[in-house]
Design a protein around this motif. Sequence first.
Motif, PDB file in Angstrom:
ATOM      1  N   ASN A  46       0.772  -1.205   0.069  1.00 15.93           N
ATOM      2  CA  ASN A  46      -0.030  -0.172   0.127  1.00 15.93           C
ATOM      3  C   ASN A  46       0.875   1.273  -0.042  1.00 15.93           C
ATOM      4  OD1 ASN A  46      -2.526  -1.512  -0.029  1.00 15.93           O
ATOM      5  ND2 ASN A  46      -2.631  -1.345   2.109  1.00 15.93           N
ATOM      6  N   GLU A  47       1.875   1.175   0.846  1.00 19.42           N
ATOM      7  CA  GLU A  47       2.849   2.318   0.702  1.00 19.42           C
ATOM      8  C   GLU A  47       3.311   2.555  -0.726  1.00 19.42           C
ATOM      9  OE1 GLU A  47       6.700   4.057   3.329  1.00 19.42           O
ATOM     10  OE2 GLU A  47       5.948   2.065   3.620  1.00 19.42           O
ATOM     11  N   LEU A  48       4.028   1.604  -1.174  1.00 18.96           N
ATOM     12  CA  LEU A  48       4.512   1.857  -2.629  1.00 18.96           C
ATOM     13  C   LEU A  48       3.245   2.167  -3.694  1.00 18.96           C
ATOM     14  CD1 LEU A  48       6.646  -1.523  -2.878  1.00 18.96           C
ATOM     15  CD2 LEU A  48       7.283   0.659  -1.887  1.00 18.96           C
ATOM     16  N   LYS A  49       2.303   1.801  -3.704  1.00 12.53           N
ATOM     17  CA  LYS A  49       1.172   2.249  -4.508  1.00 12.53           C
ATOM     18  C   LYS A  49       0.922   3.583  -4.129  1.00 12.53           C
ATOM     19  CE  LYS A  49      -0.934  -2.268  -5.466  1.00 12.53           C
ATOM     20  NZ  LYS A  49      -2.058  -3.060  -5.485  1.00 12.53           N
ATOM     21  N   SER A  50       0.786   4.072  -2.906  1.00  9.31           N
ATOM     22  CA  SER A  50       0.529   5.535  -2.577  1.00  9.31           C
ATOM     23  C   SER A  50       1.669   6.514  -3.321  1.00  9.31           C
ATOM     24  CB  SER A  50       0.751   5.676  -1.151  1.00  9.31           C
ATOM     25  OG  SER A  50       1.786   5.642  -0.260  1.00  9.31           O
ATOM     26  N   LEU A  51       2.915   5.849  -3.397  1.00  8.31           N
ATOM     27  CA  LEU A  51       4.101   6.653  -4.152  1.00  8.31           C
ATOM     28  C   LEU A  51       3.808   6.410  -5.673  1.00  8.31           C
ATOM     29  CD1 LEU A  51       7.149   5.438  -1.959  1.00  8.31           C
ATOM     30  CD2 LEU A  51       5.952   7.690  -1.938  1.00  8.31           C
ATOM     31  N   GLY A  52       2.776   5.865  -6.068  1.00 15.93           N
ATOM     32  CA  GLY A  52       2.656   5.860  -7.710  1.00 15.93           C
ATOM     33  C   GLY A  52       2.894   4.642  -8.120  1.00 15.93           C
ATOM     34  N   ALA A  53       3.957   3.805  -7.631  1.00 21.17           N
ATOM     35  CA  ALA A  53       4.677   2.669  -7.987  1.00 21.17           C
ATOM     36  C   ALA A  53       3.561   1.654  -8.820  1.00 21.17           C
ATOM     37  CB  ALA A  53       5.557   2.263  -7.182  1.00 21.17           C
ATOM     38  N   GLU A  54       4.039   0.929  -9.781  1.00 23.33           N
ATOM     39  CA  GLU A  54       3.625  -0.343  -9.939  1.00 23.33           C
ATOM     40  C   GLU A  54       4.048  -1.451  -9.053  1.00 23.33           C
ATOM     41  OE1 GLU A  54       2.907  -1.528 -14.228  1.00 23.33           O
ATOM     42  OE2 GLU A  54       3.751   0.851 -14.623  1.00 23.33           O
ATOM     43  N   VAL A  55       3.166  -2.320  -8.692  1.00 18.55           N
ATOM     44  CA  VAL A  55       3.706  -3.351  -7.678  1.00 18.55           C
ATOM     45  C   VAL A  55       3.340  -4.491  -7.813  1.00 18.55           C
ATOM     46  CG1 VAL A  55       3.924  -3.629  -5.095  1.00 18.55           C
ATOM     47  CG2 VAL A  55       3.696  -1.249  -6.006  1.00 18.55           C
ATOM     48  N   VAL A  56       4.058  -5.751  -7.678  1.00 20.33           N
ATOM     49  CA  VAL A  56       3.811  -6.966  -7.606  1.00 20.33           C
ATOM     50  C   VAL A  56       3.951  -7.323  -6.194  1.00 20.33           C
ATOM     51  CG1 VAL A  56       4.332  -9.598  -8.029  1.00 20.33           C
ATOM     52  CG2 VAL A  56       4.050  -7.851 -10.114  1.00 20.33           C
ATOM     53  N   ALA A  57       3.172  -8.050  -5.284  1.00 17.22           N
ATOM     54  CA  ALA A  57       3.507  -8.438  -3.906  1.00 17.22           C
ATOM     55  C   ALA A  57       2.965  -9.780  -3.640  1.00 17.22           C
ATOM     56  CB  ALA A  57       2.917  -7.317  -2.986  1.00 17.22           C
ATOM     57  N   LEU A  58       3.729 -10.377  -3.274  1.00 19.27           N
ATOM     58  CA  LEU A  58       3.188 -11.979  -3.052  1.00 19.27           C
ATOM     59  C   LEU A  58       3.776 -12.561  -1.777  1.00 19.27           C
ATOM     60  CD1 LEU A  58       3.384 -13.795  -6.343  1.00 19.27           C
ATOM     61  CD2 LEU A  58       1.330 -13.158  -5.536  1.00 19.27           C
ATOM     62  N   GLU A  59       2.922 -13.165  -1.000  1.00 19.06           N
ATOM     63  CA  GLU A  59       3.448 -13.710   0.201  1.00 19.06           C
ATOM     64  C   GLU A  59       4.179 -15.028  -0.435  1.00 19.06           C
ATOM     65  OE1 GLU A  59       1.540 -16.471   3.881  1.00 19.06           O
ATOM     66  OE2 GLU A  59       0.183 -15.393   2.612  1.00 19.06           O
ATOM     67  N   ALA A  60       5.303 -15.244   0.213  1.00 12.72           N
ATOM     68  CA  ALA A  60       6.132 -16.064  -0.368  1.00 12.72           C
ATOM     69  C   ALA A  60       7.385 -16.565   0.582  1.00 12.72           C
ATOM     70  CB  ALA A  60       6.971 -15.905  -1.650  1.00 12.72           C
ATOM     71  N   ASP A  61       7.578 -17.929   0.659  1.00 10.92           N
ATOM     72  CA  ASP A  61       8.931 -18.428   1.246  1.00 10.92           C
ATOM     73  C   ASP A  61       9.906 -18.835   0.127  1.00 10.92           C
ATOM     74  OD1 ASP A  61      10.942 -19.636   2.762  1.00 10.92           O
ATOM     75  OD2 ASP A  61       9.520 -20.923   4.072  1.00 10.92           O
ATOM     76  N   VAL A  62      10.763 -17.931   0.065  1.00 14.25           N
ATOM     77  CA  VAL A  62      11.666 -17.995  -0.861  1.00 14.25           C
ATOM     78  C   VAL A  62      12.861 -19.127  -0.685  1.00 14.25           C
ATOM     79  CG1 VAL A  62      11.467 -15.854  -2.216  1.00 14.25           C
ATOM     80  CG2 VAL A  62      13.091 -15.864   0.034  1.00 14.25           C
ATOM     81  N   SER A  63      12.799 -19.860   0.383  1.00 14.91           N
ATOM     82  CA  SER A  63      13.803 -21.140   0.423  1.00 14.91           C
ATOM     83  C   SER A  63      12.592 -22.278   0.055  1.00 14.91           C
ATOM     84  CB  SER A  63      13.930 -21.099   1.977  1.00 14.91           C
ATOM     85  OG  SER A  63      13.003 -21.631   2.848  1.00 14.91           O
ATOM     86  N   VAL A  64      11.559 -22.029  -0.683  1.00 13.44           N
ATOM     87  CA  VAL A  64      10.826 -23.330  -1.223  1.00 13.44           C
ATOM     88  C   VAL A  64      10.597 -22.949  -2.500  1.00 13.44           C
ATOM     89  CG1 VAL A  64       8.545 -24.221  -0.958  1.00 13.44           C
ATOM     90  CG2 VAL A  64       9.650 -23.362   1.252  1.00 13.44           C
ATOM     91  N   ALA A  65      11.114 -23.758  -3.456  1.00 11.48           N
ATOM     92  CA  ALA A  65      11.116 -23.727  -4.946  1.00 11.48           C
ATOM     93  C   ALA A  65       9.906 -23.274  -5.393  1.00 11.48           C
ATOM     94  CB  ALA A  65      11.696 -25.218  -5.444  1.00 11.48           C
ATOM     95  N   ARG A  66       8.938 -23.596  -4.987  1.00 14.85           N
ATOM     96  CA  ARG A  66       7.500 -23.553  -5.542  1.00 14.85           C
ATOM     97  C   ARG A  66       6.986 -22.195  -5.460  1.00 14.85           C
ATOM     98  NH1 ARG A  66       6.087 -27.064  -1.648  1.00 14.85           N
ATOM     99  NH2 ARG A  66       4.579 -26.131   0.194  1.00 14.85           N
TER     100      ARG A  66
END
Length: 243
Positions: A46-66
């Motif tokens: 929400n903070e990034l979008k309030s700055l006018g940015a295009e955003v992809v935000a995903l819940e993810a554990d990046v120690s898990v390949a999928r």
Amino acid sequence: MFANKVIMITGASKGLGRALAVKFAEEGAKVAICARKPGPLKEVENELKSLGAEVVALEADVSVARDVDRFVSVTEETWGSVDVLFNNASVFGPGPRLLADYPEKEFLEVLRINTLNPFLVTKRVLPGMISRGMGSIINLTSEAGQTGFSEWGAYGISKFAVEGMTQTWADELDGTGVRMNMVDPGEMDTEMHGKAVPECEYPLANPQDHLEVFLYLASDDSSDENGKRFEAQEYQDKGRGKA
């Protein structure tokens, strides 16, 4: 300078990761962020979008390949490519602990998370970068990644591994147009530092005040830098920022 560039940041819900996400949003970049906790991640989105940015935000554990594949795939489907990757996500572990008292399960878990996540995310974004002959990957390290400190346990050891991985991969990437470097941010006022040094009695830097080296490594000005180690606060103090 960063308009239309796709910047991917792991572990972006707090601390340095959040500061990087905000800074690149302010610079006009498209920002892809992930974290394991959805509530704090949504706040950053929400903070990034309030700055006018295009955003992809995903819940993810990046120690898990999928989770890694889903995060990178959604980003590539949205914007076509990843230009810059910050492998920022890591965990400290159970807090200050002598190695002799470190539980085996927790020791292995810290090593797994802190070494596997930069390996997995890098491996997933590299084909696109190599096919385009360009890209910048920045791994986050620590002073504890080149000097062993009592009670920093598996975290410090994992950062030794990250530094070795960075050097190895940078050598393998030589001549591809893709570069990999690492940054030691120094001691900063973050939740992780609070866990590592719970009774800290000295002043700490604010993450948002030491971002020049990250801007430099994400920019085209650093296209000849590969396999190098930077110290964020020293870089800032010397006024070497070029971005």
